[in-house]
Design an enzyme around this catalytic site. Structure first.
Site, PDB file in Angstrom:
ATOM      1  CG  ASP A 190      -1.851  -1.148   1.239  1.00 52.26           C
ATOM      2  OD1 ASP A 190      -2.084  -1.722   0.159  1.00 52.26           O
ATOM      3  OD2 ASP A 190      -2.335  -1.499   2.326  1.00 52.26           O
TER       4      ASP A 190
HETATM    5  N1  LIG Z   1       2.549   1.249  10.399  1.00 52.46           N
HETATM    6  C1  LIG Z   1       1.443   1.652  10.987  1.00 52.46           C
HETATM    7  O1  LIG Z   1       1.482   2.324  12.006  1.00 52.46           O
HETATM    8  C2  LIG Z   1       0.111   1.302  10.412  1.00 52.46           C
HETATM    9  C3  LIG Z   1      -1.008   1.550  11.195  1.00 52.46           C
HETATM   10  C4  LIG Z   1      -2.275   1.251  10.669  1.00 52.46           C
HETATM   11  C5  LIG Z   1      -2.378   0.730   9.401  1.00 52.46           C
HETATM   12  N2  LIG Z   1      -1.276   0.505   8.644  1.00 52.46           N
HETATM   13  C6  LIG Z   1      -1.440   0.061   7.281  1.00 52.46           C
HETATM   14  O2  LIG Z   1      -0.599  -0.994   6.974  1.00 52.46           O
HETATM   15  C7  LIG Z   1      -0.205  -0.903   5.625  1.00 52.46           C
HETATM   16  C8  LIG Z   1       1.285  -0.987   5.574  1.00 52.46           C
HETATM   17  O3  LIG Z   1       1.687  -1.003   4.235  1.00 52.46           O
HETATM   18  P1  LIG Z   1       2.864  -1.918   3.763  1.00 52.46           P
HETATM   19  O4  LIG Z   1       3.152  -1.474   2.378  1.00 52.46           O
HETATM   20  O5  LIG Z   1       3.951  -1.896   4.761  1.00 52.46           O
HETATM   21  O6  LIG Z   1       2.293  -3.375   3.815  1.00 52.46           O
HETATM   22  P2  LIG Z   1       0.986  -3.979   3.079  1.00 52.46           P
HETATM   23  O7  LIG Z   1       0.388  -2.960   2.193  1.00 52.46           O
HETATM   24  O8  LIG Z   1       0.168  -4.539   4.165  1.00 52.46           O
HETATM   25  O9  LIG Z   1       1.573  -5.076   2.147  1.00 52.46           O
HETATM   26  C9  LIG Z   1       2.347  -6.117   2.648  1.00 52.46           C
HETATM   27  C10 LIG Z   1       2.776  -6.939   1.472  1.00 52.46           C
HETATM   28  O10 LIG Z   1       3.813  -7.814   1.907  1.00 52.46           O
HETATM   29  C11 LIG Z   1       3.678  -9.039   1.227  1.00 52.46           C
HETATM   30  N3  LIG Z   1       4.191 -10.082   2.100  1.00 52.46           N
HETATM   31  C12 LIG Z   1       3.599 -10.613   3.188  1.00 52.46           C
HETATM   32  N4  LIG Z   1       4.376 -11.534   3.742  1.00 52.46           N
HETATM   33  C13 LIG Z   1       5.484 -11.607   2.980  1.00 52.46           C
HETATM   34  C14 LIG Z   1       6.648 -12.410   3.024  1.00 52.46           C
HETATM   35  N5  LIG Z   1       6.849 -13.314   4.006  1.00 52.46           N
HETATM   36  N6  LIG Z   1       7.590 -12.228   2.068  1.00 52.46           N
HETATM   37  C15 LIG Z   1       7.390 -11.311   1.101  1.00 52.46           C
HETATM   38  N7  LIG Z   1       6.311 -10.557   1.000  1.00 52.46           N
HETATM   39  C16 LIG Z   1       5.366 -10.701   1.941  1.00 52.46           C
HETATM   40  C17 LIG Z   1       2.209  -9.205   0.913  1.00 52.46           C
HETATM   41  O11 LIG Z   1       2.055  -9.740  -0.388  1.00 52.46           O
HETATM   42  P3  LIG Z   1       2.036 -11.333  -0.590  1.00 52.46           P
HETATM   43  O12 LIG Z   1       0.963 -11.834   0.283  1.00 52.46           O
HETATM   44  O13 LIG Z   1       1.804 -11.487  -2.057  1.00 52.46           O
HETATM   45  O14 LIG Z   1       3.390 -11.797  -0.187  1.00 52.46           O
HETATM   46  C18 LIG Z   1       1.675  -7.777   0.928  1.00 52.46           C
HETATM   47  O15 LIG Z   1       1.371  -7.294  -0.362  1.00 52.46           O
HETATM   48  C19 LIG Z   1      -0.699   0.414   5.088  1.00 52.46           C
HETATM   49  O16 LIG Z   1      -1.863   0.231   4.327  1.00 52.46           O
HETATM   50  C20 LIG Z   1      -1.015   1.160   6.335  1.00 52.46           C
HETATM   51  O17 LIG Z   1      -2.060   2.091   6.141  1.00 52.46           O
HETATM   52  C21 LIG Z   1      -0.026   0.776   9.148  1.00 52.46           C
END
Ligand SMILES: NC(=O)c1ccc[n+]([C@@H]2O[C@H](COP(=O)([O-])OP(=O)(O)OC[C@H]3O[C@@H](n4cnc5c(N)ncnc54)[C@H](OP(=O)(O)O)[C@@H]3O)[C@@H](O)[C@H]2O)c1
Ligand SMILES: NC(=O)c1ccc[n+]([C@@H]2O[C@H](COP(=O)([O-])OP(=O)(O)OC[C@H]3O[C@@H](n4cnc5c(N)ncnc54)[C@H](OP(=O)(O)O)[C@@H]3O)[C@@H](O)[C@H]2O)c1
Lengths: 459, 102, 102, 459
Positions: free
Chosen positions: D386
């Protein structure tokens, strides 16, 4: 019930003061912030007027009216260049009020005071008294009513110290026996005297630091009043003030690369401190004339103005702005470099230029602009001296060694506007004036600038 | 002053000191002159103490001292806020009147 | 709770709120995770309330509730501070061990 | 006398807490700050132990010992990747303590309570109870003990609302008649229930925001305790906490460009929210293999790693570091771009990379690094989705429209490491994967990175 209302008004007032000062963190929000602080003050006053002890209002109303008239008049007619004096005088009034309240509290309760309240009242009266007379002396020096130079004599520091120790001794005695009223009045008198003695040996030029410290004391006096009459809004407002003054004076000392002790007890600028080592001040100064400078300016890509205390004394800020307008209309980029201690008050140059309608986005601080001088065609030094003295950077023996400076000597050409061979506040020679890159344009800053504006228009 | 009030006053003092430090250290040098006059105005808060002294008719001396104190403190407050406002009104980001020539 | 203590408590609350805002908003994102665990540890301050309840022998129920509360709050405090420290120890500006190879 | 000593200890403790949190404004001063906060806690505890009401110490000592053991064990063995869960659990403990103290206060004083103290105790117990069960549910979701997806049913928000209104009604009744003890216990029970109901409908991915809010509640519960037992150190520490949690949750919402209400009541990530408009997600994804990528990396000038939640689940931080080491030894400049909400906790990526010995001077925030992508040869996206979704920038219809992103698609080449076609937390398609500049390297992030490291070493 009224009591709750009053306390609530005080709480809101305290919050509004804090929000008000927070507003000053940005020029956009500053005016709104001040409105909040004013509302806070109004709430505190109205809240107080509901106090059950108050039975007659005539003296209060008289005082408020007279005070408002004088205050408004003072702030309306005082020119921007006289801000330092005005601030000093205003401190004196505020501190005197605190001292009087303390004295009247003592007069009323005298012997019944517990040592804690006695301590608070003592602090209040002492800080108030010192600030009152100290500020008055500062005012006199700045306004030119007395000689601005430090008044020094042998054994001065020792004498002042002994007096201070004696006063503190009296104070401690009072804590043990609050009923000894002659001792109290003696202490008060000594504190008034001490304010004079403290500020006399300090030169006019160091007054800004002293004034900030006095501001700090005035605040602490108010806070002590708060402790004495158990009033939180006084404690909070006073403490905020106390810290503000203290921080400003520390910042100034840092920007001058001097210690607080040196400022307060060093009698800087007195005759005894002129022994020094100067470098690069042999050789001749190159004088330039208005027309040459005008041509240089008109064909420059970028010009940086460096204002200093001389701009303030000459009241030349509007003329600077006019010259800048003409230059800008010819496609020259104009910037202003503001040294943190240029002038005689923190932010002095900023207010003056703001008065002349220079937008604050054209004002640059030291760290922002120093790297731009090498690529600048002309740096115009307007009545600045110490803040552009390259000795501070190059000569470790210089009295101002280590003070950060505006490095105008790195510009392709430097024009210095001053009246003659007058020294700056630090009383030392400036090798900048002897550099080959520098041209001296003698005369009152305002005159010179007006003539330059004319000449550039026709260039 | 009771034990509790004293303690509470000390807390208020300590917190206000921290807050003062935090807030003031964020004021840019650009606004240091208005800051000085603003805190100068705020230190006129001793007016609050003066008002009670002037209006309570404890005794003649207190009333006179109170009256003088009210006058002085009011000069401080009114003068301080007015001049601060006068200064702040001068600070402008960009001037609409200056045409961007060229 | 007397009138004065209440007022004083409100002042302390208001000032602490401002201070909290000022201080926390200066913590860089880099340290947000340690910040969470640090404030978590500090919120274990309810331990102070628990200790009196556990040790005062007001009655059996209070003592038992107090004992459980002391245990829980201590977990919070000790765990919170230890993990914060463990995290902060990992943040390094530059590593002396990594040789600057070309 | 002891009383003064105790109060003094509390005052110092409060100051130390503030200084401790101030220390966190910079990684250099953070550890020192925490030592101050720890000393503060110790002083508060020791001060309390001198309280005259305390007559027996056995239960206290037992509690302290058991608590310390569990706390130390928890913090010692928990892996960095499980930090979110650990924090949730710890919140539950702290809040439970506050709730219990409140209950015991009520049990002791019951009918004699004034409405103000009743109010403080009521707040304390309610906030404590909600936080306890709320945090436990959050823990269960994060640890995978229950399904992480939102549990939603028709009329849920209305049901919760009515329950809340009912509970508040009871609370008001108690303020009027504090002696109604069955009502008090009913209110307590409802608050425990309410914590569960509040968190159930929120998806595991939104837990960080919820946890910050719960942190805030735990702090406010402590502050309420302070009001109830007139203890300033509780008020100060609790308020600091309350604000910290609140600010963090607001920052997170901002970085996700969502409102707090949407997070709390929107059931984001539930099946009902998948209706959406996607753009640029037709076409094919280009798969690349390890050797090609290795060559690209080895001959790049600058590589930027963009870690996301996938790096955390794969526990790949150490492997990232190894790859970076190898690249740096080949003269490649390696930087890390950290999105504020990458991962599942504020600062999540920073801690993990710090654990892997990446110096924090190589970690760049969004605003610092975004302009560098166009001049970057390879951007390696490690399990992020994301936070690199260009739809947030380009497609106003996207559910995450307006969320600031790391603009990896501006780099000369993008390599995405993920296991398959799994979506990110927002549950939406990512057009980045379909762009011609992007190559997909499928597989667990740790595996892929290890193989890359091997291959680069031999390239
Ligand atoms: N950090 C915060 O404080 C917080 C708080 C609230 C919400 N969030 C939300 O969390 C999200 C964070 O975004 P992000 O880009 O870090 O993560 P993400 O959008 O949740 O994407 C994680 C990606 O990692 C891949 N993945 C999962 N396990 C894996 C593995 N073992 N090896 C390789 N790839 C793997 C998944 O694809 P596959 O399944 O295809 O592998 C997935 O597409 C945002 O939407 C944010 O709004 C964050
Ligand atoms: N701003 C603060 O808060 C603050 C506080 C404490 C101390 N100070 C000290 O004040 C000094 C400020 O430095 P500065 O460079 O601004 O000033 P400066 O070093 O005091 O020099 C002022 C110069 O202006 C010239 N001048 C005076 N009246 C003039 C007029 N009408 N027209 C043209 N030139 C005129 C004087 O030379 P002529 O006589 O030859 O004309 C003098 O050399 C520093 O040393 C600083 O440490 C400042």
């Amino acid at each position: 019930m009224t009591n709750y209302l009053v306390e609530f008004a005080y709480l809101i007032a305290s919050i509004l003061f804090i929000l008000g000062l927070k507003g000053l963190s940005h020029p956009e929000s500053a005016r709104r912030g001040m409105v909040l602080a004013e509302v806070g003050m109004l709430m505190a006053i109205i809240g107080t007027l509901l106090h059950r002890d108050i039975v007659s209002y005539e003296w209060i109303i008289a005082g408020l009216l007279i005070g408002s008239t004088i205050g408004a008049a003072m702030s309306y007619w005082v020119p921007m260049t006289a801000m330092p004096q005005r601030t000093a005088l205003s401190h004196a009034f505020g501190a005197f009020a605190a001292a009087l309240v303390g004295i009247s509290e003592y007069y009323r309760h005298g012997a019944e005071l517990g040592s804690f309240t006695m301590g608070a009242i003592g602090f209040e009266v002492m800080l108030g008294a010192i600030t009152t007379t100290g500020s008055l002396v500062a005012f006199a020096k700045l306004q030119g009513l007395t000689r601005g130079t430090p008044v020094v004599y042998k054994g001065q520091n020792i004498f002042n110290m002994s007096l201070l120790v004696f006063t503190i001794g009296i104070f401690i005695y009072l804590l043990i026996d609050p009923s000894a009223s002659p001792v109290f009045y003696m202490m008060t008198g000594l504190a008034f005297l001490f304010g004079v003695l403290l500020v006399m040996p300090i030169g006019a030029a160091d007054m800004p630091v002293v004034m900030s410290l006095l501001n700090s004391y005035a605040g602490l006096a108010a806070a002590a009043t708060g402790f004495a009459i158990s009033n939180n809004v006084l404690i909070i407002a006073g403490t905020l003030d106390g810290f503000s003054g203290f921080i400003l004076s520390v910042l100034m000392c840092k920007a001058m690369n001097r210690s607080m002790t040196n400022v307060l007890f060093g009698a800087f600028g007195s005759d005894s401190s002129t022994a020094q080592i100067e470098s690069g001040t042999e050789g001749t100064m190159r004088e330039v004339n208005v027309d040459d400078v005008a041509i240089q300016l008109a064909y420059a890509k970028q010009v940086i103005f460096v204002p200093g205390y001389g701009m303030a004394t000459a009241q030349a800020q509007h003329t600077v702005r006019e010259l800048a307008n003409v230059l800008e209309s010819k496609g020259v980029t104009v910037k202003y470099a503001i040294h943190p201690v240029a002038g005689r008050m923190p932010g002095h140059m900023n207010v003056l230029l703001a008065e002349a309608n220079v937008p604050y986005s054209s004002l640059y601080e030291l760290e922002q602009i120093n790297h731009e001088f090498p690529s600048t065609d002309v740096a115009v030094v307007i009545g600045a001296n110490d803040v552009v003295n390259p000795d501070a950077r190059d000569n470790a023996q210089s009295p101002i060694a280590g003070m950060p400076i505006l490095e105008v000597d790195r510009a392709r050409s430097v024009i210095v506007l001053k009246r003659g061979k007058g020294k700056g506040f630090a009383g030392i020679e400036n090798p900048l004036f002897y550099k080959s890159v520098t041209g001296m344009l003698y005369g009152d800053a305002k005159d010179s600038l007006a003539r330059l504006t004319q000449a550039v228009q026709h260039a | 002053m009771s034990h509790e009030t004293l303690i509470a006053a000390l807390y208020v003092f300590a917190l206000a000191a921290f807050l003062g430090y935090q807030v003031i250290s964020r004021v840019p040098p650009l606004l240091h002159t208005p800051l000085m006059s603003a805190t100068n105005a705020i230190s006129g808060i001793s007016l609050v103490g003066s008002l009670v002294t002037a209006g309570a008719q404890y005794n003649t001396v207190s009333t006179i001292l109170g009256f003088v104190a009210v006058t002085c403190a009011t000069i401080n407050v009114v003068g301080g806020f007015m001049i601060t406002d006068r200064m702040l009104r001068m600070f402008k980001r960009k001037l609409p009147t200056v045409k961007d020539k060229k």
